[in-house]
Motif scaffolding. Structure first.
Motif, short mmCIF file in Angstrom:
data_model
loop_
_atom_site.label_atom_id
_atom_site.label_comp_id
_atom_site.label_asym_id
_atom_site.label_seq_id
_atom_site.Cartn_x
_atom_site.Cartn_y
_atom_site.Cartn_z
N ILE A 232 0.80 -1.29 -0.05
CA ILE A 232 -0.03 -0.13 -0.16
C ILE A 232 1.01 1.30 -0.08
N ASP A 233 2.26 1.15 0.05
CA ASP A 233 2.93 2.36 0.10
C ASP A 233 3.92 2.50 -0.79
N GLU A 234 5.21 2.66 -0.56
CA GLU A 234 6.34 2.94 -1.39
C GLU A 234 6.31 1.89 -2.38
N GLY A 235 6.32 2.23 -3.71
CA GLY A 235 6.46 1.23 -4.48
C GLY A 235 5.44 -0.03 -4.55
N ALA A 236 4.24 0.23 -4.05
CA ALA A 236 3.06 -0.57 -3.98
C ALA A 236 2.77 -0.95 -5.37
N ILE A 237 2.04 -2.10 -5.53
CA ILE A 237 1.66 -2.49 -6.84
C ILE A 237 0.21 -2.17 -7.10
N TRP A 238 -0.47 -1.54 -6.01
CA TRP A 238 -1.78 -1.32 -6.55
C TRP A 238 -2.19 -0.65 -7.70
N VAL A 239 -1.23 0.48 -7.63
CA VAL A 239 -1.31 1.27 -8.78
C VAL A 239 -1.45 0.72 -10.07
N ALA B 73 -6.91 9.90 -14.24
CA ALA B 73 -6.10 11.18 -14.46
C ALA B 73 -5.03 11.30 -12.95
N SER B 74 -6.00 11.09 -11.85
CA SER B 74 -5.42 11.21 -10.57
C SER B 74 -4.06 10.15 -10.46
N LEU B 75 -4.71 8.98 -10.67
CA LEU B 75 -3.85 7.68 -10.73
C LEU B 75 -2.65 7.93 -11.63
N ALA B 76 -2.52 8.62 -12.73
CA ALA B 76 -1.72 8.71 -13.86
C ALA B 76 -0.74 9.67 -13.42
N GLY B 77 -1.38 10.65 -12.60
CA GLY B 77 -0.45 11.77 -12.02
C GLY B 77 0.62 10.93 -10.86
N LEU B 78 -0.20 10.26 -10.20
CA LEU B 78 0.44 9.50 -8.93
C LEU B 78 1.68 8.71 -9.67
N ALA B 79 1.20 8.09 -10.82
CA ALA B 79 2.45 6.93 -11.33
C ALA B 79 3.69 8.03 -11.81
N ARG C 212 12.72 -0.56 -10.49
CA ARG C 212 11.43 -1.20 -10.09
C ARG C 212 10.37 -0.25 -10.07
N ASN C 213 10.50 0.85 -9.47
CA ASN C 213 9.53 1.93 -9.31
C ASN C 213 9.21 2.45 -10.57
N ARG C 214 10.11 2.60 -11.32
CA ARG C 214 10.01 3.44 -12.51
C ARG C 214 9.13 2.52 -13.62
N PHE C 215 9.66 1.20 -13.45
CA PHE C 215 8.83 0.05 -14.22
C PHE C 215 7.42 0.19 -13.95
N LEU C 216 7.09 0.18 -12.71
CA LEU C 216 5.69 0.05 -12.20
C LEU C 216 5.11 1.56 -12.57
N GLY C 217 5.70 2.49 -12.49
CA GLY C 217 4.94 3.88 -12.84
C GLY C 217 4.67 3.70 -14.44
N HIS C 218 5.76 3.40 -15.22
CA HIS C 218 5.57 3.16 -16.65
C HIS C 218 4.31 2.28 -17.17
N VAL C 219 4.27 1.10 -16.71
CA VAL C 219 3.36 0.50 -16.87
C VAL C 219 1.83 0.72 -16.14
N ALA C 220 1.82 1.63 -15.16
CA ALA C 220 0.37 2.25 -14.70
C ALA C 220 0.13 3.24 -15.59
N LEU C 221 0.98 3.87 -16.06
CA LEU C 221 0.69 5.00 -17.18
C LEU C 221 0.05 4.51 -18.45
N MET C 222 0.79 3.41 -18.94
CA MET C 222 0.08 2.82 -19.91
C MET C 222 -1.23 2.29 -19.73
N LEU C 223 -1.55 1.53 -18.45
CA LEU C 223 -2.93 1.07 -18.16
C LEU C 223 -3.84 1.88 -18.03
N ALA C 224 -3.41 3.39 -17.32
CA ALA C 224 -4.17 4.33 -17.08
C ALA C 224 -4.74 4.94 -18.66
N ALA C 225 -4.22 4.95 -19.54
CA ALA C 225 -4.08 5.43 -20.93
C ALA C 225 -5.34 4.44 -21.55
N LEU C 226 -5.07 3.15 -21.35
CA LEU C 226 -5.81 2.04 -21.93
C LEU C 226 -7.20 2.18 -21.19
#
Lengths: 124, 336
Positions: free
Chosen positions: A8-15, A64-70, A92-106
């Motif tokens: 739920i916190d730093e580097g969390a995968i829920w994003v 959009a807010s999730l994308a901002g977080l990512a 690892r965090n950058r990878f999570l953020g990258h995938v989260a952004l792509m999923l947010a667009a989808l």
């Protein structure tokens, strides 16, 4: 919360799961609203399309807010061909953020596509 | 791919010739099916024309995409890897793998929905109710003088929009006359509505399109599209009571208990379990569009319906003697 830090916190995968969950929730709510509005005849009082538009705007705002977080917390970038090959925590965090952004667009696209039928069909 | 190595897609010439020999007659066979009374490409109704247009657009687009994708794959397999063109390749993936498919999908979705809206659009000129039974169709025309009931043969006027109210009492059926328009389920406990606008006079076929029991595949119907004045005359005649050609036959009909299930208006027989027979002899087919309506078939049907249509719910009358059967057939074939 140190025990579940990564959940739920730093580097969390829920994003990763959140954007598509928002889309699923939006999809389900749109179906429920359409079924109930048409069965009860509430379309006369409040247009079903207005409710769907509200749900769609809310879903897009959350995505959009999730994308901002990512972008902020995970330093994700919306580059399709970005290659992240390091094995550090930051990578690892950058990878999570990258995938989260792509999923947010989808998810945003999917939410808009769910809303399209309401635009075309004006009544129940 | 390993640099410098070529992949061969070529088939041996003999295999190609064999494929062509098999494919050519199959293609002809498939094309021959496009002109039958049950073909969705016959274009006999407004909705069918709309669906056909979408079909050709989608087929052409799919063929184009198939040729492009395979052409590019063929080219990629025959060319050699070039690291300097990686940027072009990435752009290609972004555009052709993401942006173009997204735009095409959204366009198809919107196009399909606009078509669906057009199909639901027209206000019907008159109403026909269709009830799905096991295994036949009850057809009712709402006229100012009341409902005119018939079965299995639906007559419609060309150029007018008919509103169909579809219902079922037992199980789910589905009404589909592909040459005229779309398909709609008949669901017990509710009334589904659709419209049809037939354009081309002629006889068009239909079938139950949702498995409904043993005789599902024999639950057919015919739609005869007629010029509007002819339809009006037919409906007026159909609303009239039955013409009794044989009093002896009517007596057999009544005493054998046929009237418990079948109605013949004007004779006191008013059963509603089976098809209305008031103008039976004006129909071309019987047993829900699967048999020609003639004396011999009628006799065989009365003696043992399940032998002609397995699963038919009408009881058999094997003990009906010939001196009763002949007047009964006179009566039934006289119901014009």
């Amino acid at each position: 919360m140190t025990r579940f830090r990564r959940v739920i916190d730093e580097g969390a995968i829920w994003v990763l799961a959140a954007p598509l969950s928002i889309w699923a929730a939006h999809f389900l709510l749109c179906y429920w609203v359409a079924a109930i509005w048409c069965a009860k005849g509430w379309d006369e009082a409040v247009r079903m399309r207005t409710v769907h538009a509200g749900l769609t705007l809310a879903a897009l705002a959350v995505i959009a807010s999730l994308a901002g977080l990512a972008r902020r917390r995970y330093r994700g970038e919306l580059r399709v061909d970005e290659a992240i090959e390091g094995d550090s925590d930051a990578d690892r965090n950058r990878f999570l953020g990258h995938v989260a952004l792509m999923l947010a667009a989808l998810a945003a696209l999917a939410v808009v596509m769910t809303f399209l039928p309401t635009l075309v069909f004006r009544q129940c | 791919m390993i640099a410098g190595r070529r992949v061969h897609f070529g088939f041996p010439a003999a295999a190609r010739r064999r494929c062509a020999r098999i494919a050519a007659p199959l293609t002809l066979l498939a094309l021959a099916a496009c002109d039958t009374p049950t073909s969705m490409l016959a274009g006999a109704g407004r909705d069918a024309v709309l669906v056909e247009r979408l079909f050709w657009i989608m087929l052409s687009a799919a063929a184009l995409i198939w040729v492009l994708v395979n052409g590019i794959a063929f080219y990629a397999a025959r060319t050699e890897a070039n690291p300097e063109r990686e940027r072009v390749a990435r752009l290609f993936v972004v555009w052709c793998g993401m942006i173009v498919p997204t735009v095409v999908l959204v366009a198809l979705l919107v196009g399909g929905m606009l078509l669906l809206r057009d199909m639901r659009g027209p206000r019907p000129d008159f109403q026909v109710t269709i009830d799905g039974e096991q295994y036949w169709w009850r057809v009712g025309y709402d006229t100012p003088a009341g409902r005119v009931v018939t079965a299995n043969e639906i007559r419609l006027p060309a150029g007018r929009t008919v509103g169909l109210a579809l219902a079922s009492t037992g199980v789910i059926h589905s009404f589909w006359a592909p040459a005229l328009g779309g398909k709609m389920d008949l669901i017990p406990g509710r009334t589904n509505r659709m419209t049809l606008t037939p354009l081309e006079p002629g006889r068009w076929g239909g079938n139950c399109a949702e498995f409904c029991g043993t005789a599902h595949a024999q639950m057919r119907f015919e739609v005869e599209v007629m010029p509007a004045p002819d339809f009006d005359r037919w409906l007026a005649a159909e609303a009239a009571s039955a013409r009794v050609a044989s009093d002896a036959g009517l007596a057999v009909f009544t005493s054998a208990g046929c009237g418990a299930c079948h109605a013949v208006r004007g004779t006191g027989n008013a059963g509603t379990t089976g098809p209305d027979l008031t103008h039976l002899a004006s129909r071309r087919t019987m047993a829900a569009g699967i048999l020609p309506l003639d004396r011999d078939t009628l006799a065989a049907w009365i003696r043992d319906p399940a032998a002609l249509k397995p699963g038919a719910l009408m009881p058999a009358f094997p003990d009906l003697k010939d001196d009763a059967m002949q007047p009964l057939l006179d009566f039934l074939t006289g119901l014009k």
